[in-house]
Each structure stands twice: as structure tokens, then as C-alpha cells.
Design a protein around this motif. Structure first.
Motif, PDB file in Angstrom:
ATOM      1  N   SER A  67      22.274 -60.893 -15.146  1.00  0.00           N
ATOM      2  CA  SER A  67      23.088 -61.796 -15.991  1.00  0.00           C
ATOM      3  C   SER A  67      23.595 -61.052 -17.209  1.00  0.00           C
ATOM      4  N   LYS A  68      24.743 -61.488 -17.684  1.00  0.00           N
ATOM      5  CA  LYS A  68      25.294 -60.875 -18.892  1.00  0.00           C
ATOM      6  C   LYS A  68      24.859 -61.643 -20.128  1.00  0.00           C
ATOM      7  N   TYR A  69      25.059 -61.048 -21.275  1.00  0.00           N
ATOM      8  CA  TYR A  69      24.953 -61.738 -22.555  1.00  0.00           C
ATOM      9  C   TYR A  69      25.975 -61.082 -23.478  1.00  0.00           C
ATOM     10  N   ASN A 100      43.903 -60.563 -18.167  1.00  0.00           N
ATOM     11  CA  ASN A 100      42.833 -59.943 -17.365  1.00  0.00           C
ATOM     12  C   ASN A 100      41.590 -60.826 -17.261  1.00  0.00           C
ATOM     13  N   SER A 101      41.662 -62.055 -17.758  1.00  0.00           N
ATOM     14  CA  SER A 101      40.472 -62.917 -17.735  1.00  0.00           C
ATOM     15  C   SER A 101      40.337 -63.562 -16.360  1.00  0.00           C
ATOM     16  N   GLN A 102      39.235 -63.247 -15.676  1.00  0.00           N
ATOM     17  CA  GLN A 102      39.058 -63.728 -14.303  1.00  0.00           C
ATOM     18  C   GLN A 102      38.875 -65.238 -14.223  1.00  0.00           C
ATOM     19  N   HIS A 103      38.122 -65.781 -15.182  1.00  0.00           N
ATOM     20  CA  HIS A 103      37.656 -67.163 -15.010  1.00  0.00           C
ATOM     21  C   HIS A 103      38.444 -68.195 -15.799  1.00  0.00           C
ATOM     22  N   SER A 104      39.243 -67.729 -16.765  1.00  0.00           N
ATOM     23  CA  SER A 104      39.856 -68.674 -17.709  1.00  0.00           C
ATOM     24  C   SER A 104      40.651 -69.789 -17.049  1.00  0.00           C
ATOM     25  N   VAL A 115      36.359 -76.832 -19.138  1.00  0.00           N
ATOM     26  CA  VAL A 115      35.085 -76.247 -19.574  1.00  0.00           C
ATOM     27  C   VAL A 115      35.389 -75.354 -20.769  1.00  0.00           C
ATOM     28  N   LYS A 116      36.440 -74.543 -20.594  1.00  0.00           N
ATOM     29  CA  LYS A 116      36.951 -73.730 -21.694  1.00  0.00           C
ATOM     30  C   LYS A 116      38.136 -74.474 -22.274  1.00  0.00           C
ATOM     31  N   MET A 117      38.105 -74.733 -23.559  1.00  0.00           N
ATOM     32  CA  MET A 117      39.155 -75.567 -24.146  1.00  0.00           C
ATOM     33  C   MET A 117      40.246 -74.732 -24.822  1.00  0.00           C
TER      34      MET A 117
HETATM   35  N1  BYC Z   1      30.225 -60.486 -23.793  1.00  0.00           N
HETATM   36  O1  BYC Z   1      36.924 -64.115 -17.209  1.00  0.00           O
HETATM   37  P1  BYC Z   1      36.413 -63.843 -18.564  1.00  0.00           P
HETATM   38  C1  BYC Z   1      25.683 -66.434 -31.233  1.00  0.00           C
HETATM   39  C2  BYC Z   1      32.504 -61.220 -19.256  1.00  0.00           C
HETATM   40  S1  BYC Z   1      25.476 -66.269 -29.551  1.00  0.00           S
HETATM   41  C3  BYC Z   1      29.735 -60.294 -22.557  1.00  0.00           C
HETATM   42  O2  BYC Z   1      37.380 -63.975 -19.674  1.00  0.00           O
HETATM   43  P2  BYC Z   1      34.943 -66.232 -19.348  1.00  0.00           P
HETATM   44  C4  BYC Z   1      24.710 -65.810 -32.130  1.00  0.00           C
HETATM   45  C5  BYC Z   1      32.507 -62.537 -18.496  1.00  0.00           C
HETATM   46  O3  BYC Z   1      31.187 -63.072 -18.455  1.00  0.00           O
HETATM   47  C6  BYC Z   1      26.847 -67.105 -28.863  1.00  0.00           C
HETATM   48  N2  BYC Z   1      30.438 -60.563 -21.419  1.00  0.00           N
HETATM   49  O4  BYC Z   1      35.096 -64.749 -18.851  1.00  0.00           O
HETATM   50  C7  BYC Z   1      23.409 -65.591 -31.728  1.00  0.00           C
HETATM   51  C8  BYC Z   1      33.029 -62.096 -17.149  1.00  0.00           C
HETATM   52  O5  BYC Z   1      32.010 -61.431 -16.426  1.00  0.00           O
HETATM   53  P3  BYC Z   1      31.252 -62.130 -15.145  1.00  0.00           P
HETATM   54  C9  BYC Z   1      27.689 -66.245 -27.990  1.00  0.00           C
HETATM   55  C10 BYC Z   1      31.667 -61.067 -21.584  1.00  0.00           C
HETATM   56  O6  BYC Z   1      33.563 -66.659 -19.065  1.00  0.00           O
HETATM   57  C11 BYC Z   1      22.519 -64.941 -32.549  1.00  0.00           C
HETATM   58  C12 BYC Z   1      34.042 -61.025 -17.505  1.00  0.00           C
HETATM   59  O7  BYC Z   1      33.684 -60.546 -18.796  1.00  0.00           O
HETATM   60  N3  BYC Z   1      28.733 -67.052 -27.398  1.00  0.00           N
HETATM   61  O8  BYC Z   1      26.591 -67.039 -31.658  1.00  0.00           O
HETATM   62  O9  BYC Z   1      36.064 -67.077 -18.835  1.00  0.00           O
HETATM   63  C13 BYC Z   1      22.921 -64.497 -33.815  1.00  0.00           C
HETATM   64  C14 BYC Z   1      35.468 -61.549 -17.514  1.00  0.00           C
HETATM   65  O10 BYC Z   1      35.738 -62.388 -18.649  1.00  0.00           O
HETATM   66  C15 BYC Z   1      32.211 -61.329 -22.853  1.00  0.00           C
HETATM   67  C16 BYC Z   1      28.828 -67.245 -26.078  1.00  0.00           C
HETATM   68  O11 BYC Z   1      28.078 -66.730 -25.302  1.00  0.00           O
HETATM   69  C17 BYC Z   1      31.445 -61.009 -23.980  1.00  0.00           C
HETATM   70  N4  BYC Z   1      31.893 -61.187 -25.228  1.00  0.00           N
HETATM   71  O12 BYC Z   1      35.155 -66.154 -20.940  1.00  0.00           O
HETATM   72  C18 BYC Z   1      24.224 -64.726 -34.232  1.00  0.00           C
HETATM   73  C19 BYC Z   1      29.931 -68.171 -25.634  1.00  0.00           C
HETATM   74  N5  BYC Z   1      33.466 -61.827 -22.677  1.00  0.00           N
HETATM   75  O13 BYC Z   1      30.452 -63.275 -15.714  1.00  0.00           O
HETATM   76  C20 BYC Z   1      25.119 -65.408 -33.422  1.00  0.00           C
HETATM   77  C21 BYC Z   1      29.861 -68.578 -24.200  1.00  0.00           C
HETATM   78  C22 BYC Z   1      33.686 -61.880 -21.361  1.00  0.00           C
HETATM   79  O14 BYC Z   1      32.319 -62.589 -14.204  1.00  0.00           O
HETATM   80  N6  BYC Z   1      30.768 -67.822 -23.344  1.00  0.00           N
HETATM   81  N7  BYC Z   1      32.621 -61.406 -20.696  1.00  0.00           N
HETATM   82  O15 BYC Z   1      30.385 -61.032 -14.598  1.00  0.00           O
HETATM   83  C23 BYC Z   1      32.098 -68.073 -23.281  1.00  0.00           C
HETATM   84  O16 BYC Z   1      32.625 -68.954 -23.942  1.00  0.00           O
HETATM   85  C24 BYC Z   1      32.891 -67.254 -22.282  1.00  0.00           C
HETATM   86  O17 BYC Z   1      31.982 -66.681 -21.375  1.00  0.00           O
HETATM   87  C25 BYC Z   1      33.738 -66.132 -22.930  1.00  0.00           C
HETATM   88  C26 BYC Z   1      34.388 -65.318 -21.780  1.00  0.00           C
HETATM   89  C27 BYC Z   1      34.847 -66.755 -23.776  1.00  0.00           C
HETATM   90  C28 BYC Z   1      32.900 -65.195 -23.773  1.00  0.00           C
END
Ligand code: BYC
Length: 332
Positions: free
Chosen positions: A126-128, A225-229, A237-239
Motif C-alpha cells: 500500500s502507498k502513503y 496523467n492521473s489514473q483514477h481521477s 469521491v474526489k470533489m
Molecule cells: N503520495 O490517479 P492518481 C496529513 C498515487 S496525512 C503517494 O491521481 P488519486 C498529515 C496514487 O495513489 C493526509 N501516492 O490518484 C498527517 C496512485 O497510485 P495507485 C494525506 C500518491 O487517488 C500527519 C497514483 O499515484 N492525505 O494530512 O486519484 C502530519 C496515481 O495518482 C500521491 C491523503 O492521503 C501522493 N501524494 O489521487 C501532518 C489524501 N498522489 O494507488 C499531516 C487522500 C498520488 O494507483 N488521498 N499518488 O498505486 C487522495 O485524496 C488521493 O489519493 C490523491 C491522489 C489526491 C492524493
């Protein structure tokens, strides 16, 4: 260990034993109609397999980001300058772990157990978030995290809290309240360094220079280039798209940085009056993919710490899950 019988726990992706997972066209149409009306989808409701899978991926990644994200700042609790900063940092780090718990709970409602999620984190499957794979070398790094990474997270979370999956939205609402406090303490510490001695300003400028690219990466790859957007936005889910969130962040925070007389390491960064959007140099996306796939400066260290914590906490979890065995366990 944490419970069983989750539909997404079986190995090798052979999870489709639940009839509900077959996407019948009438059900899919009714589901999409509910989404279009802005209704919330709840755990017992029918949902397409891909919606479930995508939510698990996203919420799980978010949960991991919270608990791994506590590590860079956590190492500064003993070194925070002064009693008030220390208190605030302790509270913040506790909150981040709490956010992880809320999000694991939300992901569990979709059929993947917490144990399976933790296993996937520890195995590197899993990613983070990319940003937590960089070291917090100085107090200014902690300040930049507390101000700008929390700000970036709020942009993302406040938007997605209005999304379609009830448990995720409710978790995000609660998280946003706490993040607002984090942002305030980060901003306060940021201003203190920016208006402090020349050495403090220099330390802050250095931290900004190092963190700028990871922060630009935080919102994910460019929309093209965003696969899932696309699917995630259709399903509400994504707004907002990655580029829209990045632009919203630049709009709100670049002026706050510049007005303190600090600079950002991108000569092309400016608001374009014609498009009313920010222009910037594309950050290095090869570096981004290297980092999110395990090749960042701290990936190994971060996972080692979580493995250690998992190992050390095993007896506690065992005692909680099987109270009858408590007496046989070591007293720690
Ligand atoms: N980092 O199709 P895309 C906090 C991956 S913690 C890593 O655009 P998606 C805090 C993506 O998973 C809060 N990986 O993806 C805590 C995909 O790979 P897989 C952090 C990334 O999901 C402690 C591939 O790239 N917030 O605040 O449509 C102290 C293609 O990307 C990232 C969240 O976790 C990245 N940055 O959109 C202080 C928010 N970006 O899975 C503070 C939740 C992309 O196909 N996540 N990837 O292998 C989201 O909202 C969405 O996942 C994203 C990416 C907007 C980040």
C-alpha cells in the motif's frame, strides 16, 4: 488478530465471493442516480465493485499517511522549543494517530480488515503520502509540515468531505476540525521563525526550499496523467481534480509566504491574470514516482518504525482481543 471474515482479505485478489459485488446494470444505474442526486452511500447499500475497491485504496492510503505522517513530527516532541510548542506538538501527533484510527474504521466498513491493511502497509504493497518520506531535519521542517502540509491536507479533505461515501465524509469532517487547529499552530510557529533572528529566517527559508517540491507533489500527478481521477470524480469521491486542488492551495498560501518576505524555489511561480490560475515549473515527477514506490530518503526507516511498533504492541492487542488470556501475558 483484529477480526476476520472481511470480503477483501483473501489473497491474490480473489475477493469476489459476495454476490453484491456483481455489477448488475439496473443496480448500477440506480446507484449512479443516487450519486447524481448528491445522496450519501452507506456501508449496507449496494455499490459497484470498482467503487468499493477505489474507496478502500484511497481511504487506506489516507489512513496510512496519518500514522506514518506522525513520525517526522513525533521525533521532535522531545526537542520542541519551549513548553507551549511541546504541548501543541504532543496534541497534534496524538490527533494524527486518531485520524488514522477513524480512517481505518471507515475503510473497514467496505470489507477490508485493519489487519490486512496494516499488513499491506508493512509489506510495501500500500502507498502513503509522498511527503512523509523526507526527513524533518530542523525545527523549521516541523514548522513547514505543521503549516503547509496541514494546509494542503485541509484543501483536499474539506473538498472530499462533501463526497459520496458517508463514513469517509464523516471522518473527514471530524479530521478537518482538528487539522484547523494544526494549521493555526503551524502558522503561528511559521510567523515566529519568519520574524525572528536572521538565523531563524535562514533555517525557515532552507526548509521551505527543501519541502516545496514534495508539497507540489502532494496533490498527485497532473490531471492528464492521473489514473483514477476521472472515475472518482464521476462517483463524487474526489470533489476536485489534482490540479484544481494544487491551484487552490497555491492561491491561498503562496501570498502568505511571500508577504513574510520569504521566497519559493520556482522562478516561474506566478498567478496568470489571463487564466486566473497559477503558473509553475512542473515538479520532477520521476522523483515523485520513485518516492511513492519506496525509493524516497526515509521510506525504509518509516516502515521499520511501524514494524517495530507492530511487534512491540502485539501483546497489547492480544490482551485486548482475548481478555481471558490476560494473566498469562508479561507485565510490561
Ligand atoms: N503520495 O490517479 P492518481 C496529513 C498515487 S496525512 C503517494 O491521481 P488519486 C498529515 C496514487 O495513489 C493526509 N501516492 O490518484 C498527517 C496512485 O497510485 P495507485 C494525506 C500518491 O487517488 C500527519 C497514483 O499515484 N492525505 O494530512 O486519484 C502530519 C496515481 O495518482 C500521491 C491523503 O492521503 C501522493 N501524494 O489521487 C501532518 C489524501 N498522489 O494507488 C499531516 C487522500 C498520488 O494507483 N488521498 N499518488 O498505486 C487522495 O485524496 C488521493 O489519493 C490523491 C491522489 C489526491 C492524493
Amino acid at each position: 488478530m483484529y477480526g476476520g471474515g472481511y470480503i477483501f482479505d483473501e489473497p491474490n485478489g480473489k475477493q469476489l465471493r459476495d454476490e453484491q459485488l456483481h455489477d448488475e446494470p439496473e443496480k448500477l444505474a440506480a446507484f449512479e442516480e443516487r450519486i447524481a442526486k448528491g445522496e450519501k452511500i452507506e456501508p449496507g447499500d449496494w455499490m459497484p465493485t470498482e467503487y468499493r475497491r477505489q474507496l478502500i485504496r484511497l481511504i487506506e492510503q489516507h489512513a496510512h499517511s496519518e500514522i506514518i505522517g506522525a513520525l517526522p513530527e513525533g521525533t521532535w516532541i522531545t526537542r520542541a522549543p519551549g513548553f507551549k510548542r511541546k504541548l501543541a506538538l504532543i496534541a497534534k501527533v496524538q490527533d494524527e494517530i486518531g485520524h488514522g484510527q477513524l480512517l481505518y474504521n471507515a475503510a473497514e466498513t467496505l470489507g477490508k480488515s485493519r489487519e490486512a491493511m496494516i499488513n499491506d502497509l508493512l509489506s510495501g504493497k500500500s502507498k502513503y503520502s509522498n511527503v512523509f518520506n523526507y526527513p524533518a531535519e530542523t525545527w523549521a521542517d516541523v514548522t513547514v509540515i505543521g503549516f503547509l502540509i496541514d494546509a494542503a491536507a485541509i484543501v483536499n479533505q474539506a473538498a472530499n468531505a462533501k463526497g459520496s461515501y458517508g463514513p469517509y465524509c464523516r471522518a473527514l469532517d471530524r479530521i478537518c476540525y482538528e487539522e484547523s487547529f494544526h494549521l493555526k499552530q503551524g502558522h503561528d510557529a511559521f510567523i515566529e521563525l519568519a520574524t525572528g533572528t536572521p538565523a531563524q529566517r535562514e533555517m525557515l527559508q532552507d526548509a521551505l526550499n527543501r519541502w516545496w517540491q514534495p508539497i507540489m507533489h502532494f496533490f498527485g500527478p497532473p490531471d492528464k496523467n492521473s489514473q483514477h481521477s476521472q472515475k472518482l470524480m464521476e462517483w463524487r469521491v474526489k470533489m476536485a481534480s489534482n490540479d484544481d486542488m494544487r491551484n487552490q492551495f497555491l492561491n491561498a498560501y503562496v501570498p502568505k509566504i511571500w508577504e513574510l518576505g520569504l521566497t519559493l524555489p520556482d522562478a516561474a511561480l506566478k498567478k496568470n491574470p489571463e487564466t486566473d490560475r497559477w503558473d509553475y515549473t512542473d515538479p520532477d515527477w520521476d522523483e515523485f514516482f520513485r518516492v511513492i514506490n519506496g525509493g524516497g530518503p526515509c521510506n525504509e526507516e518509516r516502515l521499520q518504525v511501524r514494524k517495530w511498533a507492530e511487534e512491540q504492541g502485539r501483546w497489547v492487542r492480544k490482551a485486548l482481543m482475548n481478555p481471558a488470556e490476560k494473566r498469562a501475558l508479561p507485565v510490561a
